[in-house]
Scaffold this motif. Sequence first.
Motif, PDB file in Angstrom:
ATOM      1  N   SER A  79      62.715  41.481 135.728  1.00  0.00           N
ATOM      2  CA  SER A  79      61.259  41.377 135.651  1.00  0.00           C
ATOM      3  C   SER A  79      60.588  42.045 136.850  1.00  0.00           C
ATOM      4  CB  SER A  79      60.854  39.900 135.567  1.00  0.00           C
ATOM      5  OG  SER A  79      59.459  39.779 135.529  1.00  0.00           O
ATOM      6  N   GLU A  80      61.138  41.848 138.054  1.00  0.00           N
ATOM      7  CA  GLU A  80      60.583  42.484 139.254  1.00  0.00           C
ATOM      8  C   GLU A  80      60.602  44.002 139.141  1.00  0.00           C
ATOM      9  OE1 GLU A  80      63.114  41.009 142.338  1.00  0.00           O
ATOM     10  OE2 GLU A  80      61.945  39.181 142.605  1.00  0.00           O
ATOM     11  N   LEU A  81      61.673  44.532 138.577  1.00  0.00           N
ATOM     12  CA  LEU A  81      61.826  45.990 138.502  1.00  0.00           C
ATOM     13  C   LEU A  81      61.078  46.620 137.326  1.00  0.00           C
ATOM     14  CD1 LEU A  81      65.584  46.177 139.473  1.00  0.00           C
ATOM     15  CD2 LEU A  81      63.624  46.829 140.893  1.00  0.00           C
ATOM     16  N   MET A  82      60.739  45.815 136.323  1.00  0.00           N
ATOM     17  CA  MET A  82      60.038  46.339 135.150  1.00  0.00           C
ATOM     18  C   MET A  82      58.537  46.055 135.154  1.00  0.00           C
ATOM     19  SD  MET A  82      62.740  45.609 132.076  1.00  0.00           S
ATOM     20  CE  MET A  82      61.878  46.621 130.895  1.00  0.00           C
ATOM     21  N   ASN A  83      58.106  45.130 135.981  1.00  0.00           N
ATOM     22  CA  ASN A  83      56.715  44.709 135.966  1.00  0.00           C
ATOM     23  C   ASN A  83      56.053  45.048 137.304  1.00  0.00           C
ATOM     24  OD1 ASN A  83      54.282  43.332 135.951  1.00  0.00           O
ATOM     25  ND2 ASN A  83      55.126  41.541 134.914  1.00  0.00           N
ATOM     26  N   PRO A  84      55.099  45.966 137.309  1.00  0.00           N
ATOM     27  CA  PRO A  84      54.484  46.368 138.573  1.00  0.00           C
ATOM     28  C   PRO A  84      53.729  45.242 139.279  1.00  0.00           C
ATOM     29  CG  PRO A  84      53.327  47.351 136.722  1.00  0.00           C
ATOM     30  CD  PRO A  84      54.557  46.687 136.179  1.00  0.00           C
ATOM     31  N   GLU A  85      53.358  44.214 138.566  1.00  0.00           N
ATOM     32  CA  GLU A  85      52.653  43.090 139.189  1.00  0.00           C
ATOM     33  C   GLU A  85      53.605  42.158 139.931  1.00  0.00           C
ATOM     34  OE1 GLU A  85      50.406  41.267 136.095  1.00  0.00           O
ATOM     35  OE2 GLU A  85      49.162  43.035 135.801  1.00  0.00           O
ATOM     36  N   LYS A  86      54.918  42.366 139.770  1.00  0.00           N
ATOM     37  CA  LYS A  86      55.891  41.452 140.370  1.00  0.00           C
ATOM     38  C   LYS A  86      56.724  42.077 141.480  1.00  0.00           C
ATOM     39  CE  LYS A  86      56.105  38.360 136.516  1.00  0.00           C
ATOM     40  NZ  LYS A  86      56.905  37.460 135.753  1.00  0.00           N
ATOM     41  N   ASN A  87      56.392  43.288 141.903  1.00  0.00           N
ATOM     42  CA  ASN A  87      57.112  43.879 143.038  1.00  0.00           C
ATOM     43  C   ASN A  87      56.114  44.412 144.057  1.00  0.00           C
ATOM     44  OD1 ASN A  87      56.733  46.878 142.613  1.00  0.00           O
ATOM     45  ND2 ASN A  87      57.772  46.390 140.698  1.00  0.00           N
ATOM     46  N   ARG A  88      56.557  44.543 145.274  1.00  0.00           N
ATOM     47  CA  ARG A  88      55.651  44.853 146.390  1.00  0.00           C
ATOM     48  C   ARG A  88      55.014  46.236 146.303  1.00  0.00           C
ATOM     49  NH1 ARG A  88      59.247  45.642 151.817  1.00  0.00           N
ATOM     50  NH2 ARG A  88      57.407  44.783 152.755  1.00  0.00           N
ATOM     51  N   TYR A  89      55.653  47.171 145.594  1.00  0.00           N
ATOM     52  CA  TYR A  89      55.117  48.529 145.512  1.00  0.00           C
ATOM     53  C   TYR A  89      54.282  48.776 144.256  1.00  0.00           C
ATOM     54  CZ  TYR A  89      58.384  49.145 149.304  1.00  0.00           C
ATOM     55  OH  TYR A  89      59.063  49.004 150.490  1.00  0.00           O
TER      56      TYR A  89
ATOM     57  N   ALA B 161      69.915  39.398 136.357  1.00  0.00           N
ATOM     58  CA  ALA B 161      69.188  38.130 136.327  1.00  0.00           C
ATOM     59  C   ALA B 161      67.771  38.395 135.814  1.00  0.00           C
ATOM     60  CB  ALA B 161      69.139  37.514 137.708  1.00  0.00           C
ATOM     61  N   PRO B 162      67.261  37.551 134.939  1.00  0.00           N
ATOM     62  CA  PRO B 162      65.923  37.785 134.373  1.00  0.00           C
ATOM     63  C   PRO B 162      64.842  38.000 135.428  1.00  0.00           C
ATOM     64  CG  PRO B 162      67.023  36.027 133.191  1.00  0.00           C
ATOM     65  CD  PRO B 162      67.907  36.374 134.360  1.00  0.00           C
ATOM     66  N   ARG B 163      64.902  37.273 136.525  1.00  0.00           N
ATOM     67  CA  ARG B 163      63.885  37.440 137.567  1.00  0.00           C
ATOM     68  C   ARG B 163      63.945  38.837 138.189  1.00  0.00           C
ATOM     69  NH1 ARG B 163      62.844  33.871 143.032  1.00  0.00           N
ATOM     70  NH2 ARG B 163      61.103  35.130 143.719  1.00  0.00           N
ATOM     71  N   ARG B 164      65.151  39.335 138.458  1.00  0.00           N
ATOM     72  CA  ARG B 164      65.300  40.661 139.074  1.00  0.00           C
ATOM     73  C   ARG B 164      64.847  41.755 138.116  1.00  0.00           C
ATOM     74  NH1 ARG B 164      64.324  43.523 143.169  1.00  0.00           N
ATOM     75  NH2 ARG B 164      65.773  45.191 143.596  1.00  0.00           N
TER      76      ARG B 164
END
Length: 59
Positions: free
Chosen positions: A35-45, A30-33
């Motif tokens: 994006s979360e894994l490729m973009n450091p600004e979109k994941n908690r770590y 899914a594009p959102r997932r």
Amino acid sequence: MEYRVVRAFTDKNDENRSYQVNDIYEGSKAPRRISELMNPEKNRYQKIYLEKIVNEETE
């Protein structure tokens, strides 16, 4: 589209599946997932976990 793991992680969205560096990501595409894994600004770590695999023959 395929993605390679560049930082080991456990995917909490995929039944805690563990990924190691250089594994092919087989979780949600899914594009959102992605994006979360490729973009450091979109994941908690704030880390990058995936990179897109570019096939020079088709791209």
